[in-house]
Design an enzyme around this catalytic site. Structure first.
Site, PDB file in Angstrom:
ATOM      1  N   LYS A   1      -4.416   4.985   1.359  1.00 53.05           N
ATOM      2  CA  LYS A   1      -3.410   5.397   0.505  1.00 53.05           C
ATOM      3  C   LYS A   1      -3.457   4.368  -0.649  1.00 53.05           C
ATOM      4  CE  LYS A   1       0.091   4.824   3.610  1.00 53.05           C
ATOM      5  NZ  LYS A   1      -0.839   4.597   4.866  1.00 53.05           N
TER       6      LYS A   1
ATOM      7  N   ARG B   1       8.394   7.654   5.099  1.00 56.52           N
ATOM      8  CA  ARG B   1       7.712   7.383   6.268  1.00 56.52           C
ATOM      9  C   ARG B   1       8.725   8.137   7.544  1.00 56.52           C
ATOM     10  NH1 ARG B   1       4.425   2.913   4.578  1.00 56.52           N
ATOM     11  NH2 ARG B   1       3.039   2.394   6.096  1.00 56.52           N
TER      12      ARG B   1
ATOM     13  N   ARG C   1      -9.977  -5.585   6.971  1.00 56.22           N
ATOM     14  CA  ARG C   1      -9.201  -6.033   5.555  1.00 56.22           C
ATOM     15  C   ARG C   1      -8.387  -7.328   6.359  1.00 56.22           C
ATOM     16  NH1 ARG C   1      -4.538  -2.204   3.116  1.00 56.22           N
ATOM     17  NH2 ARG C   1      -3.547  -2.555   5.009  1.00 56.22           N
TER      18      ARG C   1
ATOM     19  N   ARG D   1      -3.360 -10.482   5.473  1.00 50.32           N
ATOM     20  CA  ARG D   1      -2.257  -9.894   5.911  1.00 50.32           C
ATOM     21  C   ARG D   1      -1.852  -9.910   7.179  1.00 50.32           C
ATOM     22  NH1 ARG D   1      -1.635  -3.654   3.441  1.00 50.32           N
ATOM     23  NH2 ARG D   1      -0.246  -3.506   5.411  1.00 50.32           N
TER      24      ARG D   1
ATOM     25  N   ARG E   1       1.783   0.061  14.649  1.00 49.01           N
ATOM     26  CA  ARG E   1       1.741   0.953  13.464  1.00 49.01           C
ATOM     27  C   ARG E   1       1.406   2.367  13.510  1.00 49.01           C
ATOM     28  NH1 ARG E   1      -1.321  -3.264   9.946  1.00 49.01           N
ATOM     29  NH2 ARG E   1      -0.883  -1.688   8.279  1.00 49.01           N
TER      30      ARG E   1
HETATM   31  P1  B4P Z   1      -5.194   1.333   2.817  1.00 45.18           P
HETATM   32  O1  B4P Z   1      -5.012   2.755   3.833  1.00 45.18           O
HETATM   33  O2  B4P Z   1      -5.303   1.932   1.573  1.00 45.18           O
HETATM   34  O3  B4P Z   1      -3.802   0.653   3.191  1.00 45.18           O
HETATM   35  P2  B4P Z   1      -2.520   0.820   2.968  1.00 45.18           P
HETATM   36  O4  B4P Z   1      -2.076   1.672   1.751  1.00 45.18           O
HETATM   37  O5  B4P Z   1      -2.057  -0.662   2.473  1.00 45.18           O
HETATM   38  O6  B4P Z   1      -1.595   1.176   4.388  1.00 45.18           O
HETATM   39  P3  B4P Z   1      -0.752   0.659   5.322  1.00 45.18           P
HETATM   40  O7  B4P Z   1       0.063   1.749   5.826  1.00 45.18           O
HETATM   41  O8  B4P Z   1      -1.462  -0.550   6.247  1.00 45.18           O
HETATM   42  O9  B4P Z   1       0.411  -0.455   4.489  1.00 45.18           O
HETATM   43  P4  B4P Z   1       1.990  -0.281   3.965  1.00 45.18           P
HETATM   44  O10 B4P Z   1       1.790  -1.232   2.735  1.00 45.18           O
HETATM   45  O11 B4P Z   1       2.224   0.949   3.518  1.00 45.18           O
HETATM   46  O12 B4P Z   1      -6.252   0.747   3.241  1.00 45.18           O
HETATM   47  C1  B4P Z   1      -6.629   0.138   4.289  1.00 45.18           C
HETATM   48  C2  B4P Z   1      -8.168  -0.597   4.492  1.00 45.18           C
HETATM   49  O13 B4P Z   1      -9.108   0.497   4.465  1.00 45.18           O
HETATM   50  C3  B4P Z   1      -8.469  -1.475   3.289  1.00 45.18           C
HETATM   51  O14 B4P Z   1      -9.216  -2.368   3.653  1.00 45.18           O
HETATM   52  C4  B4P Z   1      -9.365  -0.505   2.497  1.00 45.18           C
HETATM   53  O15 B4P Z   1     -10.361  -1.091   1.758  1.00 45.18           O
HETATM   54  C5  B4P Z   1      -9.949   0.334   3.429  1.00 45.18           C
HETATM   55  N1  B4P Z   1     -10.543   1.775   3.177  1.00 45.18           N
HETATM   56  C6  B4P Z   1      -9.880   2.619   2.194  1.00 45.18           C
HETATM   57  N2  B4P Z   1     -10.363   3.532   2.178  1.00 45.18           N
HETATM   58  C7  B4P Z   1     -11.483   3.373   2.856  1.00 45.18           C
HETATM   59  C8  B4P Z   1     -12.878   4.353   2.960  1.00 45.18           C
HETATM   60  N3  B4P Z   1     -13.045   5.744   2.391  1.00 45.18           N
HETATM   61  N4  B4P Z   1     -13.918   4.145   4.041  1.00 45.18           N
HETATM   62  C9  B4P Z   1     -13.685   2.697   4.594  1.00 45.18           C
HETATM   63  N5  B4P Z   1     -12.719   1.694   4.407  1.00 45.18           N
HETATM   64  C10 B4P Z   1     -11.801   2.303   3.477  1.00 45.18           C
HETATM   65  O16 B4P Z   1       2.988  -0.745   4.997  1.00 45.18           O
HETATM   66  C11 B4P Z   1       2.990  -1.895   5.791  1.00 45.18           C
HETATM   67  C12 B4P Z   1       4.194  -2.241   6.298  1.00 45.18           C
HETATM   68  O17 B4P Z   1       5.475  -2.167   5.407  1.00 45.18           O
HETATM   69  C13 B4P Z   1       4.377  -1.060   7.391  1.00 45.18           C
HETATM   70  O18 B4P Z   1       4.206  -1.104   8.619  1.00 45.18           O
HETATM   71  C14 B4P Z   1       6.356  -1.486   7.409  1.00 45.18           C
HETATM   72  O19 B4P Z   1       6.485  -2.314   8.456  1.00 45.18           O
HETATM   73  C15 B4P Z   1       6.704  -1.490   6.287  1.00 45.18           C
HETATM   74  N6  B4P Z   1       6.946  -0.350   5.355  1.00 45.18           N
HETATM   75  C16 B4P Z   1       6.264   0.118   4.238  1.00 45.18           C
HETATM   76  N7  B4P Z   1       6.894   1.337   3.658  1.00 45.18           N
HETATM   77  C17 B4P Z   1       7.973   1.597   4.610  1.00 45.18           C
HETATM   78  C18 B4P Z   1       8.842   2.389   4.541  1.00 45.18           C
HETATM   79  N8  B4P Z   1       8.790   3.632   3.924  1.00 45.18           N
HETATM   80  N9  B4P Z   1       9.627   2.658   5.862  1.00 45.18           N
HETATM   81  C19 B4P Z   1       9.772   1.604   6.448  1.00 45.18           C
HETATM   82  N10 B4P Z   1       8.900   0.642   6.477  1.00 45.18           N
HETATM   83  C20 B4P Z   1       7.807   0.615   5.481  1.00 45.18           C
END
Ligand code: B4P
Length: 190
Positions: free
Chosen positions: A16, A91, A130, A136, A148
């Site tokens: 994402k 979410r 990552r 992180r 998660r």
């Molecule tokens: P991404 O998938 O881009 O990671 P993200 O957006 O940061 O998702 P995540 O769900 O972990 O985090 P968020 O901050 O929303 O990438 C992951 C990895 O994959 C990277 O290393 C990337 O380089 C790699 N990658 C991407 N595309 C690829 C491909 N095509 N091939 C290979 N590798 C690839 O949430 C974090 C925490 O915040 C949650 O657990 C929760 O506690 C809280 N939170 C956030 N939003 C919330 C909400 N709305 N409600 C309640 N809690 C919330």
């Protein structure tokens, strides 16, 4: 012209954040990532950030009230935006309903929910990768990562039906090269 409001959806590690970076450039959108906002609060050492740090460290979801009010403030701060990418929000059903309420009051609804689909073992591999370089904490422990993913399956994935009922759900294969996946998203936006 109507606004291009997109929900970029998918489990943790689905890409994402990675894909948002391309889409905001291409369409001139404002990026609203609740994860990024919460991490910025943590880095600034605010009361909210310190509380969120503990919840995020366990891989649990931060309370609906908190994330909904964060998003409300950000929308109000960008009233002239061409559109928003909601990344990691909503979410839960309560968050989705609150977002619909905020946007329908402005007559600027979500246009489409783009749901990146990636198998669990690939997600775990990406997140541990990552975690090894980013510092992180929630990406460094496999049981936190699996929690998660579990929260996503139980609390978040049902939103596919919520947007599906509005005719707005589009599933996107999230496995492959980053550019290849961007092209699939662009094709789905149309
Ligand atoms: P991404 O998938 O881009 O990671 P993200 O957006 O940061 O998702 P995540 O769900 O972990 O985090 P968020 O901050 O929303 O990438 C992951 C990895 O994959 C990277 O290393 C990337 O380089 C790699 N990658 C991407 N595309 C690829 C491909 N095509 N091939 C290979 N590798 C690839 O949430 C974090 C925490 O915040 C949650 O657990 C929760 O506690 C809280 N939170 C956030 N939003 C919330 C909400 N709305 N409600 C309640 N809690 C919330």
């Amino acid at each position: 012209m109507s606004k291009l409001n997109l929900v970029l959806f998918g489990p943790p590690g689905a890409g994402k954040g990675t894909q948002s970076a391309f889409l905001i450039q291409k369409y001139g959108l404002v990026h609203l990532s609740t994860g990024d906002i919460l991490r910025a609060e943590k880095d600034a050492g605010t009361e909210l950030g310190l509380m969120a740090q503990e919840i995020m460290g366990r891989g649990d979801l931060v309370s609906d009230d908190i994330v909904i009010s964060m998003i409300r403030n950000k929308i109000e701060a960008h009233l002239d935006a061409k559109g928003f990418i909601f990344d990691g929000f909503p979410r839960t059903k309560a968050q989705a309903e609150a977002l619909d309420g905020m946007l329908s009051a402005k007559n600027e609804p979500i246009v489409v929910m783009l749901a990146l689909e990636v198998p669990e073992e690939e997600l775990v591999k990406r997140l541990l990768g990552r975690g090894a370089v980013s510092g992180r904490a929630d990406d460094q422990n496999e049981s936190v990562i699996r929690n998660r993913i579990h929260k996503y399956e139980t609390e978040t994935a049902p939103l596919k039906d919520y947007y599906g009922a509005q005719g707005k759900f589009k599933g996107i294969n999230g496995v492959g090269g980053v550019e290849e996946i961007t092209a699939r998203l662009v094709a789905a936006i149309g």
